[in-house]
Design a protein around this motif. Structure first.
Motif, short mmCIF file in Angstrom:
data_model
loop_
_atom_site.label_atom_id
_atom_site.label_comp_id
_atom_site.label_asym_id
_atom_site.label_seq_id
_atom_site.Cartn_x
_atom_site.Cartn_y
_atom_site.Cartn_z
N TYR A 75 0.73 -1.28 -0.04
CA TYR A 75 0.07 0.08 -0.03
C TYR A 75 0.79 1.23 -0.05
O TYR A 75 0.67 2.23 -0.93
CB TYR A 75 -0.92 0.02 1.35
N MET A 103 2.34 1.63 -3.26
CA MET A 103 1.30 2.28 -4.30
C MET A 103 1.12 3.80 -4.09
O MET A 103 0.94 4.63 -5.03
CB MET A 103 0.00 1.73 -3.98
N VAL A 104 0.84 4.28 -2.70
CA VAL A 104 0.68 5.57 -2.55
C VAL A 104 1.89 6.45 -2.92
O VAL A 104 1.96 7.83 -3.34
CB VAL A 104 0.09 6.02 -1.31
N VAL A 106 4.22 5.84 -5.22
CA VAL A 106 4.44 6.04 -6.69
C VAL A 106 3.38 6.55 -7.54
O VAL A 106 3.45 7.58 -8.42
CB VAL A 106 4.64 4.47 -7.09
N LEU A 107 2.20 6.26 -6.96
CA LEU A 107 0.93 6.74 -7.87
C LEU A 107 0.29 8.06 -7.23
O LEU A 107 -0.59 8.78 -7.71
CB LEU A 107 -0.11 5.98 -8.00
N GLY A 108 0.65 8.45 -6.14
CA GLY A 108 -0.04 9.54 -5.19
C GLY A 108 0.48 11.00 -5.60
O GLY A 108 1.58 10.97 -6.30
N GLU A 109 -0.23 11.92 -5.28
CA GLU A 109 0.32 13.35 -5.60
C GLU A 109 1.39 13.87 -4.54
O GLU A 109 1.24 13.46 -3.48
CB GLU A 109 -1.00 14.12 -5.48
N ASN A 140 -0.82 13.35 1.05
CA ASN A 140 -0.41 11.91 0.53
C ASN A 140 0.01 11.17 1.97
O ASN A 140 0.84 11.46 2.55
CB ASN A 140 0.77 11.69 -0.17
N ARG A 150 10.61 9.12 -1.18
CA ARG A 150 10.30 8.01 -2.10
C ARG A 150 12.01 7.36 -2.26
O ARG A 150 12.06 6.21 -2.31
CB ARG A 150 9.96 8.26 -3.61
N PHE A 191 -5.43 9.28 -3.00
CA PHE A 191 -5.41 9.95 -4.19
C PHE A 191 -6.03 11.21 -4.34
O PHE A 191 -6.12 11.85 -5.37
CB PHE A 191 -5.77 9.19 -5.35
#
Length: 443
Positions: free
Chosen positions: A86, A89-90, A92-95, A100, A186, A361
């Motif tokens: 999870y 996911m947030v 890599v794909l989150g703002e 976030n 990240r 998101f």
């Protein structure tokens, strides 16, 4: 751009505004408690009482069977990996916004939340670590043993990699000016995972026991729990007896120095004295903060090492071995100071992270069913209670540290130095107490 509203990284939360009591009275009382504790120990505690090899009693049979079962082992691994997936996911794909949940997951749940989890449940990170799980999966696929790597882990290296990793994390959290942006967080996490997987492949699980900063951290704090293992079975014993089982390895002082020193720096960085100095000088605040965090970590290690090495020993004893032998006594101090410094931060921003995690998101989703919850600020609305908890956490941590150090001194020091030989270590503990409480009130 990062939205700076509602930042979960403001460690000034829980500072002097929470402490409606006299700083001088609290510090004087804490020092008196420390000195009285040592005096009582000197008079009534003449033989060692904690022996990790023999202390404790078997846990309840059903609980022992549960923690040794394959289902329990797999459940913990699955839980850890689901949270990890999870987070990936947030991340890599989150703002790139502070709403976030990755910021709260990393800096609140992972970093601060690991302390109460380990304190109450034991060394949890070892059992939920996603890097251990991935390494185990690779070993199963390749038909190898995850316990055995290509090389044997160097004994001389000990916990030094873990100390370096802990410093790298606290530096990013407390000093790096762009830590509120998604990219650096990240990158740090990606480097951590890559290094851990490479180390596990090269040295097996011994690498995680020695070099994983979060596993070493969790294991040390877990020694303050009542849970232990002997001959593969769960036992219950005194936290101080559990603390006696800390494995002495090179770099252990470095680990506790970074944990204590970085937390002390966090308080210092929020103090009015440091803020005024930063604002009044032309020197880069980034440079000054870098120098300060190094000074705090090195200073804590140096004070403790000096306090232990000045104890009375038999002729021919290598004094340089003493700091690591006594380093376990700093663990209660670290736990107490982290509770004092991060209590409101964990409770309030831990809730905020859970709320944000339900809508990662920002599209109005409610994945976890917590999106319409609100943060309960009850703790902040009771400043006197909070003040007492914080001061008591620091004082109890130091008193337990003195007890652990005294019991170890009775084992290690010659009889004629068992009391007077501890005075230098007592002075170091008093310095930590005064400094810790001063910074707690100054933040």
């Amino acid at each position: 751009m990062t939205d700076v509203r509602d930042t979960p990284l403001a460690h000034g939360i829980g500072g002097s505004a929470d402490l409606p009591i006299s700083p001088s009275l609290a510090i004087a009382g804490a020092v008196a408690a420390l000195v009285v504790s040592f005096t009582v120990l000197a008079l009534a505690w003449r033989t060692p009482r904690y022996d990790g090899a023999t202390s404790g009693r078997p846990a309840w049979p059903f609980l022992d069977r549960l923690v040794r079962s394959t289902a329990w082992y797999v459940a913990l691994r699955v839980f850890g990996f689901v949270v990890f997936a999870y987070a990936v996911m947030v991340a890599v794909l989150g703002e790139d916004l502070l709403t976030n949940p990755i910021f709260g997951i990393v800096f609140v749940w992972w970093w601060v939340g690991l302390v109460p989890l380990s304190f109450f449940l034991g060394p949890v990170w070892k059992h939920i670590s996603p890097v251990r799980t991935i390494n185990l999966a690779f070993a199963k696929i390749s038909g190898s043993d995850p316990e055995v790597g290509v090389f044997e882990y160097p004994r001389w290296l000990g916990h030094w990699p873990a100390a370096l990793g802990l410093f790298a994390f606290t530096w990013m959290e407390l000093v790096y000016p762009f830590m509120t942006e998604l990219g650096p967080v990240r990158l740090w996490c990606a480097i951590y995972v890559a290094v851990m997987l490479l180390g596990g492949a090269l040295f097996g699980n011994a690498f995680y026991e020695n070099a994983d900063p979060f596993e070493v951290y969790s294991t040390l704090v877990g020694k303050m729990s009542v849970w232990g293992m002997r001959d593969g079975h769960l036992i219950v014993r005194s936290p101080l007896a559990n603390l006696d089982t800390v494995v002495v390895r090179p770099g252990l002082v470095g680990v506790v120095a970074v944990l204590f020193g970085s937390t002390a720096f966090d308080s210092f960085a929020d103090s009015s004295v440091w803020v005024r100095y930063i604002q009044s000088t032309d020197t880069s605040s980034y440079l000054l903060n870098n120098l300060a965090i190094v000074a705090f970590c090195v200073g804590v290690g140096a004070i403790f090492a000096l306090g232990t090495m000045l104890t009375g020993v038999e002729p021919g004893t290598r004094r340089r071995t003493l700091p690591n032998l006594f380093a376990h006594s700093v663990v209660p101090i670290v736990v107490g100071y982290i509770v004092a410094h991060y209590l409101t931060y964990l409770v309030e921003f831990g809730q905020k992270t859970l709320i944000q995690a339900s809508d990662p998101f920002g599209n109005g989703s409610d994945i976890l069913g917590t999106g319409d919850w609100s943060v309960n600020y009850w703790l902040s609305y009771h400043p006197t209670l909070l003040a007492n908890v914080k001061v008591l956490a620091v004082v109890i941590g130091h008193v337990l540290g003195v007890i652990a150090a005294h019991d170890r001194a009775i084992k290690l020091l010659p009889r004629r130095h068992q009391l007077t030989g501890q005075l230098s270590l007592l002075f170091a503990m008093v310095a930590f107490t005064v400094g810790g409480l001063y910074l707690l009130f100054a933040a």
